[in-house]
Design an enzyme around this catalytic site. Structure first.
Site, PDB file in Angstrom:
ATOM      1  N   ASP A 108      -8.843  -5.649  -5.250  1.00  0.00           N
ATOM      2  CA  ASP A 108      -8.471  -4.498  -4.416  1.00  0.00           C
ATOM      3  C   ASP A 108      -9.245  -3.259  -4.864  1.00  0.00           C
ATOM      4  O   ASP A 108      -9.149  -2.826  -6.010  1.00  0.00           O
ATOM      5  CB  ASP A 108      -6.963  -4.259  -4.556  1.00  0.00           C
ATOM      6  CG  ASP A 108      -6.427  -3.205  -3.596  1.00  0.00           C
ATOM      7  OD1 ASP A 108      -7.240  -2.576  -2.889  1.00  0.00           O
ATOM      8  OD2 ASP A 108      -5.202  -3.027  -3.557  1.00  0.00           O
TER       9      ASP A 108
ATOM     10  N   HIS B  46      -7.236  -5.821  -0.801  1.00  0.00           N
ATOM     11  CA  HIS B  46      -6.036  -5.023  -0.565  1.00  0.00           C
ATOM     12  C   HIS B  46      -5.010  -5.731   0.324  1.00  0.00           C
ATOM     13  O   HIS B  46      -3.806  -5.613   0.105  1.00  0.00           O
ATOM     14  CB  HIS B  46      -6.441  -3.687   0.056  1.00  0.00           C
ATOM     15  CG  HIS B  46      -5.345  -2.676   0.106  1.00  0.00           C
ATOM     16  ND1 HIS B  46      -4.658  -2.253  -1.010  1.00  0.00           N
ATOM     17  CD2 HIS B  46      -4.806  -1.982   1.152  1.00  0.00           C
ATOM     18  CE1 HIS B  46      -3.750  -1.350  -0.659  1.00  0.00           C
ATOM     19  NE2 HIS B  46      -3.820  -1.174   0.642  1.00  0.00           N
TER      20      HIS B  46
ATOM     21  N   SER C 150       0.847  -1.187   0.000  1.00  0.00           N
ATOM     22  CA  SER C 150       0.000   0.000   0.000  1.00  0.00           C
ATOM     23  C   SER C 150       0.894   1.253   0.000  1.00  0.00           C
ATOM     24  O   SER C 150       1.688   1.433  -0.902  1.00  0.00           O
ATOM     25  CB  SER C 150      -0.940  -0.020   1.199  1.00  0.00           C
ATOM     26  OG  SER C 150      -1.947   0.952   1.078  1.00  0.00           O
TER      27      SER C 150
END
Length: 837
Positions: free
Chosen positions: A781, A813, A690
């Site tokens: 995601d 995610h 991320s």
């Protein structure tokens, strides 16, 4: 609840193996599962698959017995799985076996304690989970223990010989007295929700709730709310509202009075699109509050909650004579549309009180005098931008809750939390004007060594000590998790987990005025701790409790014993005059290394970067990090400025400077480790997911000669393309512009904004990248859409950089499904071995 009674519950549970639980043939601590693993050599999935014990055909690429007997045909050449380098096949096999041993380590998720009938000792139940790679799910089980306390503050746990596996259980919640246990089973497809009420020795009640009443019960820890009332006759809970009616069509067109039943001569139309709450909530309908009568099984919706409110975290308000029974819940408004809510504490929310169904006839004369919003609902925290995790004191006089108002005001998705109190009025006519008292404020700049504020704060289900005014809670303190006590009347706060411990401490449950907790570190498996107050000096002491729950193989134990960790203070470079004091203080990095060196050569270094960016890596045990360390690497886990746990000024120093300040902080941490003689500048790898992937791809672009290899999990690579496809477009504005980004945010992004986003993104530095990089991407995601990482990876391939991309088709995610998590870190380990060793 009696000790014998609890044993009876466990026995009763075990007597229903097909419907409730299955007694395991082996303890959960077993590291040798009873199945035969077979590794195909010519199939794309690089995971062990279950091989039946009967004869099976030879995998593609191997010569079968019949082929050998023919003699006239040449044996086909051996083929490798797609993307596997033949020079690394043995390494792949070796690491896969080691990672399998790490993956078998269990986690302790929850715990409960129950009083014994004779008042001597108690019983504890622990909820345990363990990855089940073959089923691609987490195996959940319960292990119980008798807790006996000696006269000299000693304590002993007598553990049950085996755990009991919980099959198909979404959640379970004991009643206030501990004499009953609610078990919820969520449906698959269109089957009903199942509620089970267990008593001391048997299943007492079983209710099937059809989809026409409500969908699945929320058990995700955010919207989740399941609460027994005090006399255990009713349970309030949060579930998906029923599926809305869709238009019906047949051969003649629209049917004005369409049937809800299936009909082969008609079909259901789509109707209007409804927004969801983003990442992990795809396909989930609006959460609303229901109450079930535990005697009859009748379910009623809590009326009056506005359609724009999504409800969660419901609890029962104290009962009052001649007044209606109320519920308190958290409500998130979607009047302006929905953005992603997972990990997003900046979404405005408030506490609401609503009259509970089933109790109206008890106080009909009083109902007209109660102030109402939407005829049934009162906003309890009007004027406060955020309020969540409501909790009543044992006497019902005080309501405490957490707030993330700093996030709502600034736009940060996570930040410093505060603790508040409302003195619950005896006259509910004054409820809407009840005064909100701040118990623990937001800490802007902590004193050296002082309390840095509340972060990641979590309240236990029953956190109250016997004085009725002190709660036990968990929070992050710099790079560690700690246990705190807070007197909600005076605001007195104490850190009660050992101040000289760098490990992470987490309270699980209370045992009277004692605490059952778990402690771990990057090199130590989770261990049960029992905390009690020493009467003479009023200090908290902690005893280690031997436990069969967390075990590992001898090889893993040996590898962990050869590692050590410390927490490094990293000075801030280039402190400017306009930098706030809190942002000028050192940040931290957790350093994991080998305890002894066979030579002067330093182990290669893996730099580990958390996402957020307003999150934190704490000094707890991580199977994946321990696996990477055990391969012969040192780890540098950096909590750059902007991380939680260091004060609000340090956190707010990063927005508007992403891609520069955070990148420089990581580079400074690496240089600090090199200057201290802890790492070599020649063999450094970096991994992050991320925003950690954002930093990973920034680093290999801005410092192209520094890293030998990189791994990025669902990385943010291009803010300009992400802003129009993510479930949190406001995040792009806030992190790129800082506090002014909250006011600039719009769904109609301008060309000027896109230019800023591009300049802040890793893709703006891609021409300089030459580091071999592996990408791990979840195809489902919604937070960082897959196209973000794929675009960057394709651009690297175009310029000839060694690149590997693995896409997990069913992952979101986090890439947390057991098989995906396993294959992700296996490929990272092999990739780093190829380029760093």
């Amino acid at each position: 609840m009696g000790l014998a009674a609890n044993k009876n519950i466990i026995a009763a549970i075990a007597n229903r193996p097909q419907e409730f639980v299955r007694q395991l043939p082996l303890p959960i601590i077993s590291t040798t599962p009873p199945f035969l693993l077979h590794f195909p050599t010519a199939h794309s999935p690089l995971l062990p698959t279950l091989t039946k014990l009967a004869p099976c055909p030879a995998p593609i690429g191997r010569v079968s017995a019949s082929a050998r007997m023919e003699g006239s045909k040449a044996a086909p050449a051996k083929t490798l799985p797609l993307g596997l380098d033949p020079t690394m096949e043995e390494e792949y096999e070796s690491q896969s076996k080691l990672l399998r041993e790490f993956a078998s380590i269990s986690s302790i998720d929850k715990a409960w304690t129950f009083k014994s009938e004779n008042g001597i000792g108690s019983q504890a139940m622990f909820a345990i989970s363990q990855p089940n790679l073959l089923a691609n799910k987490r195996r959940k089980s319960i292990l119980s223990a008798n807790v006996s306390k000696g006269s000299s503050s000693s304590v002993s746990f007598q553990w049950a010989p085996f755990p009991v596996e919980m099959t198909g259980v979404a959640t379970m919640v004991p009643s206030p007295s501990g004499s009953k246990l609610l078990v919820v089973r969520n449906p698959e497809s269109e089957s009903p929700v199942q509620f089970e009420i267990w008593s001391q020795s048997q299943l007492e009640k079983e209710f099937q709730i059809p989809q026409s009443v409500h969908g699945s019960v929320y058990t995700d820890g955010w919207f989740e709310g399941i609460s027994w009332n005090s006399d255990e006759t009713h349970i309030a809970y949060v579930a998906e509202e029923p599926t809305p009616v869709k238009p019906t069509f047949d051969g003649k067109g629209y049917k004005k009075c369409g049937s809800a039943e299936k009909d082969c001569n008609s079909w259901k139309g789509l109707g209007e699109w409804e927004e969801e709450w983003g990442e992990t909530y795809a396909g989930k309908r609006r959460p609303v509050v229901f109450v079930i009568d535990t005697s009859s099984g009748e379910v009623q919706l809590v009326k009056g909650i506005a359609k724009h409110l999504s409800a969660g975290q419901v609890v029962w308000a104290p009962s009052m004579e001649s007044s209606p029974q109320y519920l308190v819940f958290v409500g998130w408004s979607s009047e302006r549309g929905k953005l992603g809510i997972k990990y997003c504490y900046n979404r405005p929310c408030a506490l609401y009180a609503a009259r509970a169904p089933f109790f109206g006839s008890d106080a009909k004369s009083e109902q007209k005098e109660i102030p109402a919003v939407d005829s049934n609902v009162i906003n309890v925290t009007e004027g406060l931008g955020s309020a969540f995790f409501p909790l009543f004191s044992p006497d019902g006089r005080v309501l405490v809750f957490l707030s993330a108002s700093s996030c709502v005001e600034s736009g940060a998705h996570w930040g410093t939390e505060s603790l508040h109190r409302i003195d619950w009025p005896s006259d509910l006519k004054t409820l809407s004007s009840a005064k909100i008292a701040e118990v623990i404020p937001i800490v802007q700049c902590p004193e050296d060594g002082g309390f840095p504020g509340l972060y990641y704060a979590s309240l236990l289900r029953h956190p109250w000590l016997s004085d009725g005014s002190t709660i036990v809670l968990n929070s992050v303190w710099h790079s560690s998790e700690v246990i705190l006590t807070v007197n909600v009347l005076s605001g007195d706060l104490k850190r009660i987990s050992p101040a000289d411990s760098s490990s992470a401490w987490h309270a699980l449950t209370l045992d009277g005025d004692n605490i059952i907790a778990v402690s771990s570190s990057p090199v130590d498996l989770p261990e049960i701790k029992y905390g009690y107050i020493e009467v003479q000096n009023a200090a908290w002491n902690w005893s280690s409790v031997p436990s069969p729950m967390i075990r590992c193989s001898e090889r893993v134990e040996s590898l962990l014993s050869s590692r050590e960790f410390s927490i490094l203070n990293i000075p801030v470079k280039d402190v400017s005059a306009n930098l706030p004091k809190g942002a000028s203080k050192p940040y931290e990095a957790i350093f994991v290394s080998c305890t002894s060196k066979k030579s002067d050569e330093l182990d290669p270094l893996i730099v580990v970067l958390h996402g957020g960016p307003h999150s934190v890596s704490v000094s707890s045990f991580s199977r994946n990090h321990a696996f990477l360390s055990s391969l012969g690497y040192s780890l540098l886990i950096v909590n750059y400025r902007g991380s939680l746990g260091f004060g609000e000024e340090a956190l707010q120093s990063l927005p508007g400077k992403v891609g520069t300040q955070d990148v420089n902080d990581v580079l400074a941490a690496i240089d600090h480790a090199i200057d201290k003689g802890l790492a070599s500048p020649n063999r450094i790898a970096v991994v992050g997911g991320s925003h950690g992937g954002f930093l990973t791809t920034h680093l290999i672009g801005q410092a192209p000669d520094k890293f030998a290899a990189a791994a990025a999990r669902n990385p943010v690579c291009n803010l300009a393309s992400m802003v129009g496809t993510t479930d949190i477009p406001d995040w792009c504005y806030f992190e790129a512009y800082g506090s002014e980004g909250k006011d600039k945010f719009t769904e109609a992004t301008s060309a000027a904004d896109l230019a800023i986003f591009h300049s802040k993104s890793p893709i703006s530095h891609i021409s300089k990248v030459k580091t071999p990089t592996i990408f791990l991407i979840g195809a489902q995601d919604l937070r960082v859409p897959p196209s973000n990482g794929i675009q960057y990876a394709r651009a690297l391939k175009e310029k000839g950089v060694e690149t590997k991309v693995i896409i997990f088709p069913n992952d979101v995610h986090g890439i947390e499904r057991p098989q995906s998590d396993y294959e992700s870190f296996l490929n990272i380990g092999v990739w780093f071995k190829k380029y760093c060793k």
